[in-house]
Design a protein around this motif. Structure first.
Motif, PDB file in Angstrom:
ATOM      1  N   ARG A  92       0.812  -1.205   0.000  1.00 29.39           N
ATOM      2  CA  ARG A  92       0.000   0.000   0.000  1.00 29.39           C
ATOM      3  C   ARG A  92       0.847   1.257   0.000  1.00 29.39           C
ATOM      4  NH1 ARG A  92      -4.642   1.616  -1.063  1.00 29.39           N
ATOM      5  NH2 ARG A  92      -6.389   0.437  -0.282  1.00 29.39           N
ATOM      6  N   ASN A  93       2.076   1.067   0.409  1.00 25.55           N
ATOM      7  CA  ASN A  93       2.924   2.215   0.659  1.00 25.55           C
ATOM      8  C   ASN A  93       3.428   2.868  -0.614  1.00 25.55           C
ATOM      9  OD1 ASN A  93       4.144   3.964   2.299  1.00 25.55           O
ATOM     10  ND2 ASN A  93       5.662   2.573   3.111  1.00 25.55           N
ATOM     11  N   VAL A  94       3.257   2.183  -1.726  1.00 27.55           N
ATOM     12  CA  VAL A  94       3.810   2.742  -2.953  1.00 27.55           C
ATOM     13  C   VAL A  94       2.862   3.792  -3.518  1.00 27.55           C
ATOM     14  CG1 VAL A  94       5.208   0.806  -3.589  1.00 27.55           C
ATOM     15  CG2 VAL A  94       2.815   0.803  -4.182  1.00 27.55           C
ATOM     16  N   ASP A  95       3.442   4.792  -4.070  1.00 30.55           N
ATOM     17  CA  ASP A  95       2.646   5.848  -4.666  1.00 30.55           C
ATOM     18  C   ASP A  95       2.596   5.602  -6.171  1.00 30.55           C
ATOM     19  OD1 ASP A  95       1.360   8.015  -5.451  1.00 30.55           O
ATOM     20  OD2 ASP A  95       2.814   9.475  -4.712  1.00 30.55           O
ATOM     21  N   PRO A  96       1.454   5.228  -6.694  1.00 27.11           N
ATOM     22  CA  PRO A  96       1.414   4.848  -8.105  1.00 27.11           C
ATOM     23  C   PRO A  96       1.674   6.023  -9.038  1.00 27.11           C
ATOM     24  CG  PRO A  96      -0.793   4.896  -7.183  1.00 27.11           C
ATOM     25  CD  PRO A  96       0.149   5.092  -6.049  1.00 27.11           C
TER      26      PRO A  96
ATOM     27  N   LEU B 228       3.910   8.196  -8.685  1.00 30.96           N
ATOM     28  CA  LEU B 228       5.289   8.634  -8.561  1.00 30.96           C
ATOM     29  C   LEU B 228       5.980   8.506  -9.911  1.00 30.96           C
ATOM     30  CD1 LEU B 228       6.597   9.547  -5.963  1.00 30.96           C
ATOM     31  CD2 LEU B 228       7.717   7.342  -5.842  1.00 30.96           C
TER      32      LEU B 228
END
Lengths: 569, 754
Positions: free
Chosen positions: B277-281, B283
């Motif tokens: 969940r921690n990834v920022d799509p 980015l």
């Protein structure tokens, strides 16, 4: 009643259906009416006598006027107004209409407020729903609810996440009103596993077959489900689009693509404007342009439509547009599981791993049993070169779908990358024994054995692979792999001195351009070995019989001619 | 690529905050307070102290209200009237009135109220900010203050609402208000705990949730006893996740929470969920930056496996993290991985640690540097490095910790020094460092925040151990009780568990309750295998089950001598095992004969012990040698050896060891006195008998009754030999009385054992 031993009395069925259609349409249960009517339509060939037709009796004593006005408002989706007019009624039909209108009003308002971007409604706040639930609860414990109201109580409980209670209530509902398909349907969605179906007490009614089959399909027990559906299909329901589409889904789940496609085709022939399950259909096809065109003309604001178009763009490798359409599908229904997964696949294609991970995770958050999302997550991490990390995801996927060779192969590949060859071998073995859908397990197994220098096992696996390849109708899809296998086998037999076998394989190698040269070289060395062997034999064989050995030599030389003949061409 | 742009735009949700009835109420409270401050009543107040108090209390209250999750109105009202905050009566009344009128007068009133909030913030640029603040003429709320931000955010969000939304909020407010009205009629007495995070409220705004997560995570790290209990915390986390499904931090907190109760599957689930969940799509940065989270995800997975003792899996995961960090040239992650590698592997450990220290200091990763220095200190100690070098290394780490205020490392360092001193046999110094560490946390005047982590637990246990060898059993119990209270969960709980079992073991061993001691030793083995094995051997030795004892010791020695991969570099255990082995050999063959090589064995032990500065063990070996000498009849030699080691034992040993040493000394004195003439000998014997009084007291203190009886017996014999009947009889009587209560189980302690 054994569910696999299906007996249908079509006349009773028809009677029940007609009665059910009347009752449900009176109560505004439109989806159930649709399902029942479809079923009834499939029974077109059954013509009951007039005295066999159900008799409708008016059961709104003294409240007819209230009921009629309320029903008209209900049909116009003015739910609050509808509820107001039947507030005081005590007969079961208006009473149900009152409660149902209130429930629909709450849901409609919730849906309407979804568009409020500034202050989206809080999903955990369900004051109005809770109030309604309390009202129903009181009646429930007083045993005042009829089957329809029980169904309503059940869906409210389900909305409030009280699943076990909801299961009991649904079971009660279908006991009272077996014809209420919507209650069966909801029950099938929340019933946890196969055992529960058998352990719960369900009415002995023909609709139970449909329920069991439907639930099996939900739980991915495809074979059992298909068995029931096929039986039903053959017992006079061959016109039912519902059963056809369920069969198609079953085939789809079992990766029997041709059967599924054919089934969908015949559905569309009967019912060309049907959109249900077409997203699954679109997963099967390679040319989607026509289908996409058709569905967009039917209704462009349907999740199925968006998914079909998304799949179409995906096939055209226009992945950003595909994502756009999957997003639209999700806007229409944020809980639409397969759109999340498909979107994840698109992001993977676009090399946007982070977004892919997010999408897959969303899918899992909605339904932790979605093996494709787990598998997708595993693939994503594998692409990120994290084979150890992805193990967890593959394992999850494999647990959910223990009989799918693809998961096991993925797991095996990850193990192989981590140099855990023993585990990898086990996985490939398992994949082979599971039927090996993609036909890659054997070759992987063989290669791994080769890597481990276990030539015996490798050769056995290669041989098996070659045999299977040759048996296939569509020959040599994996050309290179096949010829490499042949080459390996030729070498292997050559080393072992089994020249005849080596010869056969080497000769086959010549059929392909890439391995032709090696094939020639192999044949040469086989021939050389033959020459070597012959004199050796001569030494062993009694020297006194010199004549025979000379004759032998001649024979060998003549052999050589044959061997080298392709060389000359 | 218009479509791509659209995708990113649509996927980025505007960060909106919900306008909730609670927020509205707080805003109204602030508005009413501002009105009150402009009021004549406040301005003309006589009592300056009260005025300051009003202002201060209101400010702290508002800060708390802004940070906590949404409270029901009942709790909010109770806070206003609680004893912790002194608020003017007028304010509370006006607040009540406003709410009541809002409830009655309908939606128009709500809009008026929201509009009136604007008035309290006139634009003030920096120049006249201070002025307006001082004179407090118009604007009471500075735009840039916390309250100002809150109000401005509220105004903006409120302003954006459509009419239907406003209506929704008004209805929500009515429910909120009426709920209080109804409940306040029944529950007037209930007072909430002022520092409690609101009981169970479902609505968490993102800020509130983030604050909660940060607070709880910090508590878990620094002071676990104050954090919420695991089930309670889990409940909160799931309620947070319900209203904020995008908050990855909550998953991490839940991972930490699961670690507390050693729940593997759920911990794994939460950890992976967090990193997914921690990834920022959205980015759109460089590739290596993008995969940063994955690298740390793999690293964290390794840590998870390490926590559960899955070393192989941990190594595999670590390798993966290293691989992808190397590809991305991520030195920071590599350094973290390296320091974990030091922990997980034994191959080339020293080089790895040194490299880790050098590289970390190069990259300015002070925390890992300091940690590396400490690890190096530990490593040196286990590999018998030079003592001064070890302390120097630790001092370097100290320096870094001091510069950067790493509380956890400071306390680690203290506890490490304490254990070093313990290892080198200076128990007093060890106890001193432990107490210093405890003092560090008491000292509230220093800027250091107290840190209640592993070091603290170790220090408590060290103090308990020190009390244990001094025979202060009641105090040990009290200290252990404190530790249990502070560290209820794994892994810290292992420390006091070990200590507690050691306590039970020692006490029952002294009292000759073999069964209890054995079970305690088994329990020790669960936490610390080697210590448990040694203790088991000890108990068998005292039970005179020499075969079993020998087996235990041999198992240990075998591991040390043969299994290179086994991480048993610890000489401390080795030396102790060797000593025990010698003791067993001696005791099993005496008095039929004295094993010929016993002196050589002991001498070898001595060399080993001195080689790694195990002073106290060396002194004990000296005692054993002296004992052997005495039994061989070389009394003068025995006395000379005792001279060398007695100081060490008396200075640093516990009661039991001191008593044993003095007993031996007395025996040697008496034995050696045969050379003297009768009179002198009489004097010596008399002195020795007197000396034994002290020995007896020491034994009594540690409740070693059988040893007391030994001493009494010896005393009686000595008094008898110098014809002091009265004293002799007194001792004999003492023996008799003790014997009735505590029957001797091992009759040979006086003769064979030290």
């Amino acid at each position: 009643m054994d569910v696999l031993d299906v007996k249908l009395d079509l006349k009773t069925m028809k009677y029940d259906l007609i009665k059910g259609i009347y009752e449900c349409s009176q109560r505004g249960l439109i989806h159930t009416v649709k399902w029942l009517s479809e079923m009834n339509y499939a029974l077109n060939h059954v013509k009951p006598l007039p005295e066999e037709m159900p008799k409708y009796s008016e059961d709104c004593e003294g409240e007819m006027e209230e009921f009629l006005i309320a029903k008209s408002y209900f049909n116009l989706k003015e739910y609050d107004r509808c509820a107001h007019f039947v507030k005081e009624c005590s007969n079961p039909k208006p009473r149900f209409l009152y409660l149902y209108a209130r429930y629909l009003s709450i849901e409609k308002k919730k849906l309407d407020n979804m568009t409020d971007t500034n202050c989206p409604p809080d999903p955990t706040k369900n004051e109005a729903l809770k109030d309604l639930c309390t009202e129903l609860k009181i009646d429930y414990y007083d045993n005042k609810l009829d089957g329809y109201c029980l169904y309503l109580y059940g869906i409210i409980l389900k909305k409030l996440d009280l699943l076990t209670l909801a299961t009991d209530v649904f079971i009660k509902a279908v006991m009272l009103e077996p014809i209420l398909w919507c209650a069966w349907y909801e029950l099938g969605k929340i019933i946890p596993d196969k055992n529960k179906i058998y352990s719960s007490e369900l009415p002995d009614h023909w609709i139970k077959y449909f329920f069991v089959a439907h639930t099996y399909l939900e739980q991915l027990n495809n074979d059992e489900s298909l068995q029931i559906y096929n039986t039903l299909y053959s017992m006079g329901l061959e016109n039912s689009t519902y059963i056809m589409s369920q069969i198609a889904l079953g085939h789809h789940n079992r990766r029997k693509l041709d059967e599924a496609i054919n089934m969908f085709k015949s559905i569309l022939a009967v019912d060309p404007y049907r959109l249900d399950n077409l997203d699954t259909y679109s997963n099967l096809l390679y040319d989607l342009a026509d289908l996409a065109h058709k569905v967009v003309n039917i209704d462009k604001y349907r999740v199925e439509t968006c998914c079909v178009i998304g799949n179409y763009y995906s096939l055209r490798s226009d992945h950003p547009k595909a994502v756009l359409y999957f997003r639209r599908a999700l806007k229409l229904n944020p809980q639409f599981l397969s759109a999340w997964t498909l979107m994840g696949h698109e992001y993977m294609e676009m090399k946007n791993t982070n977004a892919a991970i997010q999408s897959y995770r969303h899918a899992i958050e909605i339904n932790a049993r979605d093996y494709r999302a787990w598998y997708g997550l595993g693939q994503t991490y594998e692409i990120l070169k994290m084979p150890n990390y992805c193990l967890y995801y593959y394992k999850k996927a494999q647990q959910l779908k223990p009989n799918d060779s693809r998961m096991v192969i993925a797991l095996g590949e990850a193990y192989e990358k981590l140099d855990k060859t023993e585990n990898a071998l086990k996985c490939y073995y398992k994949a082979c024994s599971l039927g090996d859908v993609e036909g890659t397990a054997l070759i992987k197994l063989a290669k791994l054995y080769d890597k481990l220098n276990e030539t015996e096992n490798a050769a056995a696996a290669f041989t098996e692979f070659c045999l299977r390849e040759e048996d296939k109708d569509v020959k040599f899809e994996e050309q290179a792999e096949f010829y490499n296998a042949l080459q390996y086998l030729a070498n292997y037999h050559l080393k072992k001195g089994e020249l005849d076998d080596a010869y056969t394989y080497a000769y086959k190698c010549m059929e392909c351009e890439e391995t032709k040269e090696q094939g020639k070289a192999l044949l040469k060395s086989i021939a050389a070995r033959r020459i070597e062997q012959e004199p050796a034999q001569n030494v062993v064989i009694n020297e006194t019989i010199a004549n025979m050995s000379i004759a032998n030599e001649e024979a060998t030389s003549s052999n050589m001619d044959i061997v080298f003949s392709p060389n000359a061409i | 690529m218009t479509s791509a742009k659209e995708v990113t735009a649509s996927s980025k949700k505007p960060i909106t905050e919900m306008v909730t009835p609670y927020k509205l109420t707080v805003a109204i409270l602030i508005r009413n307070y501002s009105q009150y401050r402009e009021d004549d009543e406040f301005r003309n107040m006589e009592d300056e102290a009260l005025r300051c108090r009003y202002r201060r209390d209101f400010s702290t209250l508002v800060l708390r209200l802004l940070q906590s999750p949404d409270l029901p109105l009942l709790e909010l009202r109770n806070l206003l009237t609680s004893k912790h905050y002194t608020l003017p009566e007028t304010l509370i009344n006006s607040f009540d009135q406003t709410l009541a009128s809002l409830d009655e007068c309908g939606i128009g009133h709500l809009l008026d109220a929201a509009e009136s909030l604007n008035k309290f913030m006139v634009p003030n640029d920096n120049a006249n900010e201070s002025k307006s603040f001082l004179t407090s003429t118009t604007s009471i709320i500075a735009k840039t203050s916390i309250v100002g931000y809150y109000l401005r955010r509220f105004i903006i969000h409120f302003d954006k609402l459509t009419f239907s939304e406003v209506a929704g909020i008004y209805e929500a407010f009515q429910r909120y208000y009426n709920e209080w009205r109804k409940s306040s009629e029944f529950l007037k007495t209930e007072k909430p705990h002022p520092n409690d995070w609101c009981s169970n409220w479902e609505q968490w705004s993102k800020r509130q949730a983030e604050l909660f997560i940060a607070t709880q995570a910090a508590l878990l790290e620094n002071k676990e006893s104050s954090a919420l209990s695991p089930p309670e915390l889990q409940k909160r986390i799931s309620s947070i996740l319900k209203s904020n499904p995008d908050l990855a931090g909550a998953h991490f907190l839940s991972y930490l929470n699961y670690l507390r109760v050693d729940e593997f599957c759920a911990a794994m689930d939460s950890l992976l969920h967090c990193f997914d969940r921690n990834v920022d799509p959205d980015l759109k940065c460089f590739n290596d930056e993008k995969s940063k989270r994955h690298r740390f995800a793999a690293l964290n997975l390794a840590i998870l496996h390490y926590h559960f003792g899955h070393i192989e899996e941990a190594l595999a995961s670590l390798k993966e993290s290293i691989k992808i960090s190397q590809e991305a040239n991520d030195n920071v992650c590599l350094q973290h991985a390296l320091s974990w590698l030091c922990r997980l592997t034994t191959i080339n450990e020293d080089k790895l640690i040194i490299h880790c220290i050098l590289k970390s200091s190069e990259l300015n990763l002070t925390y890992t540097t300091s940690l590396g220095l400490q690890t190096f200190g530990q490593y040196c100690c286990l590999h018998s490095g030079r003592t001064y070098a070890i302390f120097e290394t630790l001092a370097k780490s100290d320096m870094i910790n001091c510069q950067h205020n790493y509380n956890d490392l400071v306390s680690n360092n203290y506890s490490m020094k304490s254990s070093l001193w313990q290892l080198y046999g200076k128990t007093e110094m060890s106890s001193l460092w432990s107490q210093l560490l405890l003092y560090l946390n008491l000292n509230s005047s220093s800027s250091n925040k107290p840190f209640y982590g592993e070091g603290f637990c170790l220090a408590i246990s060290n103090v308990a151990n020190h009390l244990l060898i001094q025979g202060e059993y009641n105090l040990v119990n009290a200290v252990l009780g404190f530790a249990k209270l502070k560290f209820p969960y794994a892994p810290q709980s292992h420390v006091w568990m070990l200590c507690e079992n050691l306590f039970v073991f020692t006490r029952s061993l002294y009292q000759e309750k073999w069964a209890e001691a054995e079970s305690a030793a088994q329990k020790i083995a669960v936490v610390d295998k080697r210590e448990g094995c040694l203790r088991l051997a000890e108990i068998y030795f005292y039970k005179q089950d020499y075969v079993e004892a020998d087996r235990c010791v041999d198992a240990l020695l075998d591991q040390y001598e043969n299994d290179k991969a086994y991480k048993f570099n610890d000489r401390y255990y080795y030396v102790r095992a060797k000593i025990l082995k010698a003791e067993i050999q001696f005791a099993s063959s005496y008095p039929d004969g004295i094993p010929s090589g016993i002196i050589t064995i002991l001498n070898n032990c001595l060399i080993e012990a001195q080689g790694c500065q195990l002073d106290y063990q060396a002194a004990l070996i000296h005692l054993h040698i002296a004992n052997v000498m005495l039994l061989l009849g070389m009394t003068g030699q025995a006395l000379r050896i005792l001279d060398r080691s007695l100081i060490q034992v008396l200075g640093h040993g516990g009661c039991y060891d001191r008593a044993r040493a003095k007993l031996l000394y007395a025996k040697c004195l008496v034995a050696d006195s045969h050379k003297l003439d009768d009179n002198e000998r009489r004097q010596v014997v008399f002195n020795a008998a007197k000396l034994l009084d002290g020995v007896r007291e020491d034994f009594q203190k540690v409740e070693a009754y059988s040893r007391m009886k030994d001493v009494l017996y010896l005393q009686a014999q000595l008094y008898n030999s110098v014809n002091m009947r009265a004293e002799r009889n007194r001792c004999a009587l003492g023996y008799r009385l003790l014997d009735e209560e505590h029957a001797t189980k091992n009759a040979y302690t006086l003769v064979k054992y030290l």
